[in-house]
Design a protein around this motif. Sequence first.
Motif, PDB file in Angstrom:
ATOM      1  N   SER A 185     104.125   9.872  51.430  1.00  0.00           N
ATOM      2  CA  SER A 185     104.904  10.569  50.419  1.00  0.00           C
ATOM      3  C   SER A 185     104.030  11.637  49.756  1.00  0.00           C
ATOM      4  N   GLN A 186     104.732  12.592  49.141  1.00  0.00           N
ATOM      5  CA  GLN A 186     104.011  13.692  48.519  1.00  0.00           C
ATOM      6  C   GLN A 186     103.611  13.333  47.090  1.00  0.00           C
ATOM      7  N   THR A 187     102.437  13.779  46.703  1.00  0.00           N
ATOM      8  CA  THR A 187     101.980  13.584  45.326  1.00  0.00           C
ATOM      9  C   THR A 187     101.378  14.872  44.816  1.00  0.00           C
ATOM     10  N   ILE A 188     101.411  15.025  43.524  1.00  0.00           N
ATOM     11  CA  ILE A 188     100.814  16.192  42.879  1.00  0.00           C
ATOM     12  C   ILE A 188     100.006  15.723  41.681  1.00  0.00           C
ATOM     13  N   HIS A 189      98.824  16.270  41.557  1.00  0.00           N
ATOM     14  CA  HIS A 189      97.956  15.899  40.446  1.00  0.00           C
ATOM     15  C   HIS A 189      97.373  17.144  39.813  1.00  0.00           C
ATOM     16  N   GLN A 190      97.237  17.117  38.503  1.00  0.00           N
ATOM     17  CA  GLN A 190      96.590  18.218  37.824  1.00  0.00           C
ATOM     18  C   GLN A 190      95.642  17.658  36.777  1.00  0.00           C
ATOM     19  N   TRP A 191      94.629  18.435  36.467  1.00  0.00           N
ATOM     20  CA  TRP A 191      93.648  18.011  35.474  1.00  0.00           C
ATOM     21  C   TRP A 191      92.946  19.214  34.883  1.00  0.00           C
ATOM     22  N   PRO A 192      92.370  19.055  33.666  1.00  0.00           N
ATOM     23  CA  PRO A 192      92.382  17.823  32.880  1.00  0.00           C
ATOM     24  C   PRO A 192      93.719  17.575  32.199  1.00  0.00           C
ATOM     25  N   ALA A 193      93.925  16.375  31.717  1.00  0.00           N
ATOM     26  CA  ALA A 193      95.179  16.019  31.065  1.00  0.00           C
ATOM     27  C   ALA A 193      95.259  16.605  29.658  1.00  0.00           C
ATOM     28  N   THR A 194      94.127  16.659  29.008  1.00  0.00           N
ATOM     29  CA  THR A 194      94.083  17.165  27.620  1.00  0.00           C
ATOM     30  C   THR A 194      92.794  17.932  27.420  1.00  0.00           C
ATOM     31  N   LEU A 195      92.865  19.037  26.720  1.00  0.00           N
ATOM     32  CA  LEU A 195      91.649  19.742  26.363  1.00  0.00           C
ATOM     33  C   LEU A 195      91.846  20.558  25.104  1.00  0.00           C
ATOM     34  N   VAL A 196      90.769  20.647  24.349  1.00  0.00           N
ATOM     35  CA  VAL A 196      90.733  21.446  23.126  1.00  0.00           C
ATOM     36  C   VAL A 196      89.644  22.487  23.325  1.00  0.00           C
ATOM     37  N   GLN A 197      90.042  23.756  23.237  1.00  0.00           N
ATOM     38  CA  GLN A 197      89.111  24.843  23.523  1.00  0.00           C
ATOM     39  C   GLN A 197      89.073  25.836  22.363  1.00  0.00           C
ATOM     40  N   PRO A 198      87.934  26.391  22.058  1.00  0.00           N
ATOM     41  CA  PRO A 198      87.863  27.419  21.010  1.00  0.00           C
ATOM     42  C   PRO A 198      88.409  28.751  21.505  1.00  0.00           C
ATOM     43  N   VAL A 199      88.894  29.543  20.575  1.00  0.00           N
ATOM     44  CA  VAL A 199      89.347  30.902  20.902  1.00  0.00           C
ATOM     45  C   VAL A 199      88.221  31.663  21.582  1.00  0.00           C
ATOM     46  N   GLY A 200      88.557  32.379  22.646  1.00  0.00           N
ATOM     47  CA  GLY A 200      87.565  33.181  23.350  1.00  0.00           C
ATOM     48  C   GLY A 200      86.846  32.462  24.468  1.00  0.00           C
ATOM     49  N   SER A 201      87.086  31.169  24.592  1.00  0.00           N
ATOM     50  CA  SER A 201      86.424  30.415  25.664  1.00  0.00           C
ATOM     51  C   SER A 201      87.235  30.522  26.951  1.00  0.00           C
ATOM     52  N   PRO A 202      86.610  30.208  28.090  1.00  0.00           N
ATOM     53  CA  PRO A 202      87.343  30.279  29.360  1.00  0.00           C
ATOM     54  C   PRO A 202      88.163  29.010  29.595  1.00  0.00           C
ATOM     55  N   LEU A 203      89.070  29.121  30.572  1.00  0.00           N
ATOM     56  CA  LEU A 203      89.942  27.995  30.914  1.00  0.00           C
ATOM     57  C   LEU A 203      90.032  27.867  32.426  1.00  0.00           C
ATOM     58  N   SER A 204      90.066  26.624  32.875  1.00  0.00           N
ATOM     59  CA  SER A 204      90.354  26.368  34.277  1.00  0.00           C
ATOM     60  C   SER A 204      91.147  25.072  34.384  1.00  0.00           C
ATOM     61  N   LEU A 205      92.373  25.178  34.864  1.00  0.00           N
ATOM     62  CA  LEU A 205      93.209  24.006  35.145  1.00  0.00           C
ATOM     63  C   LEU A 205      93.412  23.952  36.649  1.00  0.00           C
ATOM     64  N   GLU A 206      93.300  22.758  37.190  1.00  0.00           N
ATOM     65  CA  GLU A 206      93.397  22.633  38.637  1.00  0.00           C
ATOM     66  C   GLU A 206      94.531  21.700  39.034  1.00  0.00           C
ATOM     67  N   CYS A 207      95.131  22.002  40.154  1.00  0.00           N
ATOM     68  CA  CYS A 207      96.281  21.250  40.638  1.00  0.00           C
ATOM     69  C   CYS A 207      96.151  21.096  42.149  1.00  0.00           C
ATOM     70  N   THR A 208      96.407  19.889  42.657  1.00  0.00           N
ATOM     71  CA  THR A 208      96.420  19.692  44.100  1.00  0.00           C
ATOM     72  C   THR A 208      97.660  18.900  44.504  1.00  0.00           C
ATOM     73  N   VAL A 209      98.117  19.189  45.692  1.00  0.00           N
ATOM     74  CA  VAL A 209      99.286  18.515  46.251  1.00  0.00           C
ATOM     75  C   VAL A 209      98.854  17.813  47.530  1.00  0.00           C
ATOM     76  N   GLU A 210      99.336  16.599  47.739  1.00  0.00           N
ATOM     77  CA  GLU A 210      99.028  15.836  48.940  1.00  0.00           C
ATOM     78  C   GLU A 210     100.306  15.450  49.659  1.00  0.00           C
ATOM     79  N   GLY A 211     100.211  15.318  50.953  1.00  0.00           N
ATOM     80  CA  GLY A 211     101.336  14.809  51.720  1.00  0.00           C
ATOM     81  C   GLY A 211     102.316  15.862  52.195  1.00  0.00           C
ATOM     82  N   THR A 212     101.964  17.122  52.075  1.00  0.00           N
ATOM     83  CA  THR A 212     102.841  18.185  52.547  1.00  0.00           C
ATOM     84  C   THR A 212     101.985  19.395  52.896  1.00  0.00           C
ATOM     85  N   SER A 213     102.528  20.293  53.691  1.00  0.00           N
ATOM     86  CA  SER A 213     101.783  21.501  54.026  1.00  0.00           C
ATOM     87  C   SER A 213     102.613  22.724  53.648  1.00  0.00           C
TER      88      SER A 213
END
Lengths: 110, 112
Positions: B1-29
Amino acid sequence: RKEVEQDPGPFNVPEGATVAFNCTYSNSASQSFFWYRQDCRKEPKLLMSVYSSGNEDGRFTAQLNRASQYISLLIRDSKLSDSATYLCVVNYQAGTALIFGKGTTLSVSS
Amino acid sequence: SQTIHQWPATLVQPVGSPLSLECTVEGTSNPNLYWYRQAAGRGLQLLFYSVGIGQISSEVPQNLSASRPQDRQFILSSKKLLLSDSGFYLCAWSSDRGNTIYFGEGSWLTVV
């Protein structure tokens, strides 16, 4: 005009009540229609697709009126666990992004 | 079966800082991939979608960007966060010919 509009909430109903949500969409070329459910601070999850002939899944009934560009969701015998926000969703073309309404909040009380 | 995950679940960042959210999907192409944002009291807003590796479409002008370095990986980034970037970010996927989309668990971003 907004692309997908829903009834303003919240709907507060007692257990066992029947409640109906309405939704209108602006693009007559829309092809696919859905209802998603979103619990507080969680991701939306597919509740049911909406077919032209109308469809039912247990206590939930969805209907589509293409002429009026109108979608509805009927929930019978409401349960406490039905409390959530219900999102009306429209897709213009397969494989493209869905357009979401802002949602209608339902609160079922005992 | 297909699954999708993303992280991080929660984050607190100061103004002007960088951001990176990642997401991956499994079980499908070759899935279609999406980034949505849900701000407080507002509906889901489509930010980016991708129909293939390196193919990104932006729906709204903003200081965010997206990348798809691999078939089942989708990344949301910012070089400098703004207060208005706060919200609930959701990654989602659909099959290349399908209509229904499925969401990851979401990432709560608070910019302070």
